[in-house]
Scaffold this motif. Structure first.
Motif, PDB file in Angstrom:
ATOM      1  N   GLU A  55       0.823  -1.276  -0.139  1.00 50.45           N
ATOM      2  CA  GLU A  55      -0.077   0.056  -0.005  1.00 50.45           C
ATOM      3  C   GLU A  55       0.913   1.306   0.030  1.00 50.45           C
ATOM      4  O   GLU A  55       0.753   2.018   0.778  1.00 50.45           O
ATOM      5  N   PRO A  56       1.679   1.383  -1.082  1.00 49.10           N
ATOM      6  CA  PRO A  56       2.847   2.529  -0.984  1.00 49.10           C
ATOM      7  C   PRO A  56       2.083   4.045  -0.959  1.00 49.10           C
ATOM      8  O   PRO A  56       2.690   4.823  -0.711  1.00 49.10           O
ATOM      9  N   THR A  57       0.798   3.919  -1.363  1.00 49.08           N
ATOM     10  CA  THR A  57       0.373   5.457  -1.316  1.00 49.08           C
ATOM     11  C   THR A  57      -0.663   5.658  -0.319  1.00 49.08           C
ATOM     12  O   THR A  57      -1.510   6.643  -0.333  1.00 49.08           O
ATOM     13  N   SER A  58      -0.983   4.849   0.413  1.00 44.18           N
ATOM     14  CA  SER A  58      -2.062   4.794   1.121  1.00 44.18           C
ATOM     15  C   SER A  58      -1.943   5.953   2.308  1.00 44.18           C
ATOM     16  O   SER A  58      -2.832   6.316   2.996  1.00 44.18           O
ATOM     17  N   ALA A  59      -0.714   6.004   2.733  1.00 46.62           N
ATOM     18  CA  ALA A  59      -0.581   7.172   3.929  1.00 46.62           C
ATOM     19  C   ALA A  59      -0.327   8.616   3.164  1.00 46.62           C
ATOM     20  O   ALA A  59      -0.025   9.291   3.855  1.00 46.62           O
ATOM     21  N   LEU A  60      -0.578   8.572   1.909  1.00 44.73           N
ATOM     22  CA  LEU A  60      -0.057   9.935   1.234  1.00 44.73           C
ATOM     23  C   LEU A  60      -1.341  10.898   1.233  1.00 44.73           C
ATOM     24  O   LEU A  60      -2.573  10.398   1.021  1.00 44.73           O
ATOM     25  N   ASP A  61      -0.922  12.062   1.163  1.00 42.14           N
ATOM     26  CA  ASP A  61      -2.035  13.339   0.861  1.00 42.14           C
ATOM     27  C   ASP A  61      -2.571  13.034  -0.640  1.00 42.14           C
ATOM     28  O   ASP A  61      -1.500  12.532  -1.485  1.00 42.14           O
ATOM     29  N   PRO A  62      -3.568  12.964  -0.966  1.00 37.77           N
ATOM     30  CA  PRO A  62      -4.122  12.941  -2.510  1.00 37.77           C
ATOM     31  C   PRO A  62      -3.311  13.311  -3.484  1.00 37.77           C
ATOM     32  O   PRO A  62      -2.885  12.900  -4.289  1.00 37.77           O
ATOM     33  N   GLU A  63      -2.748  14.726  -3.247  1.00 37.37           N
ATOM     34  CA  GLU A  63      -2.064  15.332  -4.295  1.00 37.37           C
ATOM     35  C   GLU A  63      -0.523  14.780  -4.558  1.00 37.37           C
ATOM     36  O   GLU A  63       0.003  15.329  -5.416  1.00 37.37           O
ATOM     37  N   LEU A  64      -0.246  13.891  -3.675  1.00 35.99           N
ATOM     38  CA  LEU A  64       1.170  13.380  -3.596  1.00 35.99           C
ATOM     39  C   LEU A  64       1.185  11.967  -4.157  1.00 35.99           C
ATOM     40  O   LEU A  64       2.227  11.364  -4.465  1.00 35.99           O
ATOM     41  N   VAL A  65       0.141  11.567  -4.504  1.00 32.54           N
ATOM     42  CA  VAL A  65       0.002  10.250  -4.788  1.00 32.54           C
ATOM     43  C   VAL A  65       0.458   9.899  -6.116  1.00 32.54           C
ATOM     44  O   VAL A  65       1.244   8.993  -6.405  1.00 32.54           O
ATOM     45  N   GLY A  66       0.101  10.849  -7.234  1.00 35.02           N
ATOM     46  CA  GLY A  66       0.597  10.676  -8.445  1.00 35.02           C
ATOM     47  C   GLY A  66       2.328  10.616  -8.697  1.00 35.02           C
ATOM     48  O   GLY A  66       2.439   9.791  -9.614  1.00 35.02           O
ATOM     49  N   GLU A  67       2.941  11.399  -7.722  1.00 38.28           N
ATOM     50  CA  GLU A  67       4.386  11.444  -8.172  1.00 38.28           C
ATOM     51  C   GLU A  67       4.856  10.097  -7.895  1.00 38.28           C
ATOM     52  O   GLU A  67       5.953   9.556  -8.387  1.00 38.28           O
ATOM     53  N   VAL A  68       4.298   9.387  -6.783  1.00 40.33           N
ATOM     54  CA  VAL A  68       4.838   7.969  -6.303  1.00 40.33           C
ATOM     55  C   VAL A  68       4.230   6.798  -7.444  1.00 40.33           C
ATOM     56  O   VAL A  68       5.070   5.862  -7.695  1.00 40.33           O
ATOM     57  N   LEU A  69       3.012   6.991  -7.945  1.00 35.15           N
ATOM     58  CA  LEU A  69       2.558   6.206  -8.814  1.00 35.15           C
ATOM     59  C   LEU A  69       3.457   6.252 -10.283  1.00 35.15           C
ATOM     60  O   LEU A  69       3.821   5.243 -10.567  1.00 35.15           O
ATOM     61  N   GLN A  70       3.701   7.538 -10.568  1.00 37.25           N
ATOM     62  CA  GLN A  70       4.726   7.660 -11.807  1.00 37.25           C
ATOM     63  C   GLN A  70       5.881   6.890 -11.530  1.00 37.25           C
ATOM     64  O   GLN A  70       6.181   6.294 -12.651  1.00 37.25           O
ATOM     65  N   VAL A  71       6.585   7.012 -10.494  1.00 39.93           N
ATOM     66  CA  VAL A  71       7.795   6.228 -10.254  1.00 39.93           C
ATOM     67  C   VAL A  71       7.610   4.887 -10.171  1.00 39.93           C
ATOM     68  O   VAL A  71       8.349   4.007 -10.901  1.00 39.93           O
ATOM     69  N   MET A  72       6.678   4.416  -9.826  1.00 38.25           N
ATOM     70  CA  MET A  72       6.103   2.858  -9.776  1.00 38.25           C
ATOM     71  C   MET A  72       5.739   2.388 -11.423  1.00 38.25           C
ATOM     72  O   MET A  72       6.242   1.460 -11.956  1.00 38.25           O
ATOM     73  N   LYS A  73       5.028   3.419 -12.076  1.00 37.38           N
ATOM     74  CA  LYS A  73       4.877   3.001 -13.543  1.00 37.38           C
ATOM     75  C   LYS A  73       6.250   3.002 -14.369  1.00 37.38           C
ATOM     76  O   LYS A  73       6.443   2.137 -15.083  1.00 37.38           O
ATOM     77  N   ASP A  74       6.941   3.878 -14.137  1.00 36.29           N
ATOM     78  CA  ASP A  74       8.349   3.697 -14.896  1.00 36.29           C
ATOM     79  C   ASP A  74       9.152   2.583 -14.520  1.00 36.29           C
ATOM     80  O   ASP A  74       9.644   1.911 -15.536  1.00 36.29           O
ATOM     81  N   LEU A  75       9.158   2.054 -13.412  1.00 38.67           N
ATOM     82  CA  LEU A  75       9.620   0.915 -12.894  1.00 38.67           C
ATOM     83  C   LEU A  75       9.200  -0.418 -13.548  1.00 38.67           C
ATOM     84  O   LEU A  75       9.839  -1.224 -13.926  1.00 38.67           O
ATOM     85  N   ALA A  76       7.780  -0.427 -13.657  1.00 46.55           N
ATOM     86  CA  ALA A  76       7.112  -1.413 -14.270  1.00 46.55           C
ATOM     87  C   ALA A  76       7.684  -1.644 -15.820  1.00 46.55           C
ATOM     88  O   ALA A  76       7.816  -2.558 -16.267  1.00 46.55           O
ATOM     89  N   ARG A  77       7.639  -0.364 -16.370  1.00 42.26           N
ATOM     90  CA  ARG A  77       7.976  -0.264 -17.845  1.00 42.26           C
ATOM     91  C   ARG A  77       9.343  -0.679 -18.121  1.00 42.26           C
ATOM     92  O   ARG A  77       9.808  -1.373 -18.843  1.00 42.26           O
ATOM     93  N   SER A  78      10.306  -0.407 -17.063  1.00 45.59           N
ATOM     94  CA  SER A  78      11.627  -0.880 -17.168  1.00 45.59           C
ATOM     95  C   SER A  78      11.875  -2.512 -17.007  1.00 45.59           C
ATOM     96  O   SER A  78      12.941  -3.153 -17.087  1.00 45.59           O
ATOM     97  N   GLY A  79      10.729  -3.142 -16.655  1.00 38.07           N
ATOM     98  CA  GLY A  79      10.464  -4.700 -16.834  1.00 38.07           C
ATOM     99  C   GLY A  79      10.697  -5.186 -15.429  1.00 38.07           C
ATOM    100  O   GLY A  79      11.023  -6.523 -15.228  1.00 38.07           O
ATOM    101  N   MET A  80      10.663  -4.507 -14.276  1.00 35.65           N
ATOM    102  CA  MET A  80      10.878  -4.818 -13.019  1.00 35.65           C
ATOM    103  C   MET A  80       9.644  -5.856 -12.615  1.00 35.65           C
ATOM    104  O   MET A  80       8.648  -5.558 -12.973  1.00 35.65           O
ATOM    105  N   THR A  81      10.010  -6.930 -11.975  1.00 39.34           N
ATOM    106  CA  THR A  81       8.692  -7.848 -11.174  1.00 39.34           C
ATOM    107  C   THR A  81       8.221  -7.357 -10.074  1.00 39.34           C
ATOM    108  O   THR A  81       9.328  -6.755  -9.342  1.00 39.34           O
ATOM    109  N   MET A  82       6.966  -6.975 -10.098  1.00 37.59           N
ATOM    110  CA  MET A  82       6.651  -6.373  -8.989  1.00 37.59           C
ATOM    111  C   MET A  82       5.232  -6.855  -8.408  1.00 37.59           C
ATOM    112  O   MET A  82       4.220  -7.410  -9.119  1.00 37.59           O
ATOM    113  N   MET A  83       5.155  -6.944  -7.049  1.00 39.91           N
ATOM    114  CA  MET A  83       3.908  -7.492  -6.610  1.00 39.91           C
ATOM    115  C   MET A  83       3.362  -6.156  -5.565  1.00 39.91           C
ATOM    116  O   MET A  83       4.178  -5.560  -4.825  1.00 39.91           O
ATOM    117  N   VAL A  84       2.070  -5.928  -6.138  1.00 39.17           N
ATOM    118  CA  VAL A  84       1.784  -4.351  -5.451  1.00 39.17           C
ATOM    119  C   VAL A  84       0.433  -4.712  -4.697  1.00 39.17           C
ATOM    120  O   VAL A  84      -0.577  -4.977  -5.245  1.00 39.17           O
TER     121      VAL A  84
END
Lengths: 218, 254
Positions: B176-205
């Motif tokens: 739950e990496p974004t559950s403790a975040l203020d709503p306006e801060l969720v996007g920046e974390v998700l963006q990093v995670m999306k980039d990570l997924a695109r780079s081919g990282m195996t992820m369990m979220v």
């Protein structure tokens, strides 16, 4: 009758000599007591049950009996078993063992007050338990340790007065000797109190200074 | 098909009398992004924490590249692996926590390079160079010398991701990496995670971010009451859930 100033000038060198011993006893007991306390605290939260129980018993024993008894035991009872040590060493041993029990509780409480997520985060990057303790948990306890540790050191300073019962001429004993010769307890004890205050106030001032410095870092 | 990088087999976990996981089976393949959703108390975080043995399963196995995590079977009995072996296994799986869990007495860079220096025994200059690269990757080059209390939640979580990535993990676990975040801060974390997924990282979220699940997830798992109720391609689960419990949950969160 001597004036206050004349009397003070006469006894102060003796009291200062006593104070030197008080400080030496305090420093030695603070050093060994803190070292011991950290080890016992770690033992108190160890996963190994016998180690945990032994550490718990230790703390109960030394917090549950009078320090005076502990000093007299090391000084008076050990010779019965053929162990004879210098008086000052006996006091340092007894008081370090005693202080160790109190420090252990302070350190344990501080460790356990650190968020569990810190240990988990450290373990999740592959740190061992010991490494996580040393690098992540213990450094974070310093700020929380400071106030109770200053209390403990102040208590230790005052408790060294018990060393007089085994004949060590520390500040309290020196004071007793002077007032019993002069029959002027009021002046003597006021100077003695000031001697102890000098040490404890210095400790507390240093601590609050250090605390502010830590706070400034966020 | 090649061997899955993570195999979860018949996993059970109880806390006292409360059975939180009631037999979970799940395979995750290299490069796959698996999103676990479900109501709170469904066991999804516990499942994630069992994967790197932060919680010890009562029964069942987790295999990481075919190798059992945290324990091994000796004559049918489970025996804990030596701590050093478990530490090694953990260092190959990155974990990101709901509450970031950054080390508050170290700077952002200090957090990222701690594992490199202490666990990987890398020299400081090399570790710092690598740490700065990682901070750049999560968009925080300018915060290297900042202590966590002076960072926003989103920044802290991005540092935490960089800290996990520093160990060059083969799998990343997100709790739950974004559950403790203020709503306006969720996007920046998700963006990093999306980039990570695109780079081919195996992820369990484990997450409540349905938009992220839909956009990035290769597979979605819906858990409820300690079991996997439904799994499938996110788009399919969203548009045509097979179970009533899945429908009920999705109707509440979408």
């Amino acid at each position: 009758m001597q004036s206050f100033i004349e009397y003070s000038a006469k006894i102060l060198p003796h009291l200062l000599e006593g104070m030197q011993r008080t400080l030496m006893l305090t420093a030695a007991c603070a050093f060994f007591g803190t070292l011991l306390g950290i080890l016992i605290a770690l033992a108190r939260i160890a996963r190994n049950t016998p180690i945990r129980l032994i550490a718990g018993g230790y703390v109960t024993l030394f917090r549950g009996t009078p320090l005076l008894l502990q000093i007299l035991f090391v000084w008076g009872a050990l010779p019965q078993f053929g162990i004879t040590l210098p008086d000052a060493i006996c006091v340092v041993i007894a008081m370090s063992l005693n202080s160790g029990a109190y420090v252990a509780e302070i350190v344990r409480a501080a460790i356990q007050s650190i968020d569990k997520g810190q240990m988990e985060a450290a373990r999740s990057i592959g740190m061992s338990y010991g490494l996580a303790m040393r690098r992540v948990i213990l450094p974070q306890t310093f700020r929380r340790l400071l106030p109770p540790m200053v209390n403990e050191m102040a208590a230790l300073t005052k408790d060294t007065s018990l060393a007089m019962v085994v004949g060590i001429v520390e500040l309290m004993k020196a004071s007793q000797q002077q007032q019993s010769m002069s029959f002027r307890p009021a002046e003597t004890y006021v100077w003695t109190a000031l001697g102890y205050l000098l040490v404890t106030i210095t400790l507390m001032t240093l601590a609050s200074h250090f605390e502010k410095k830590l706070e400034a870092r966020g | 098909m090649t061997q899955p990088i993570l195999q979860i087999q018949n996993l059970h976990k109880s806390f006292g009398k409360l059975e939180v996981l009631k037999g979970i089976d799940l395979d995750i393949h290299l490069g796959e992004v698996v999103v676990v959703i479900g109501p709170s108390g469904s066991g999804k975080s516990t499942l994630l924490r069992c994967v790197n043995f932060l919680e010890k399963p009562n029964q069942g196995h987790v295999l990481f590249k075919g190798e059992e995590v945290g324990q091994r079977s000796v004559n049918g009995k489970m025996v804990a692996l030596p701590e050093r072996v478990l530490d090694m296994q953990r260092s190959r799986m990155g974990m990101v926590f709901q509450r970031f869990n950054l080390f508050p007495h170290m700077t952002a860079l200090g957090n990222v390079i701690e594992g490199l220096i202490q666990v990987k025994k890398m020299g400081r200059p090399e570790a710092e160079a690598q740490g700065l690269k990682l901070l750049k990757r999560v968009g925080l080059s300018d915060k290297a010398g900042t202590y966590p209390p002076f960072l926003s939640g989103g920044q802290q979580q991005r540092v935490a991701i960089a800290r996990a990535l520093a160990m060059e993990p083969e799998v990343m676990l997100f709790d739950e990496p974004t559950s403790a975040l203020d709503p306006e801060l969720v996007g920046e974390v998700l963006q990093v995670m999306k980039d990570l997924a695109r780079s081919g990282m195996t992820m369990m979220v484990v997450t409540h971010e349905m938009g992220f699940a839909r956009e990035v997830g290769h597979r979605m798992i819906f858990m409820d009451g300690g079991v996997v109720v439904e799994e499938g391609v996110p788009e399919a689960v969203f548009s045509n859930p097979q179970h009533s419990r899945t429908r009920e949950f999705l109707s509440k969160v979408l």
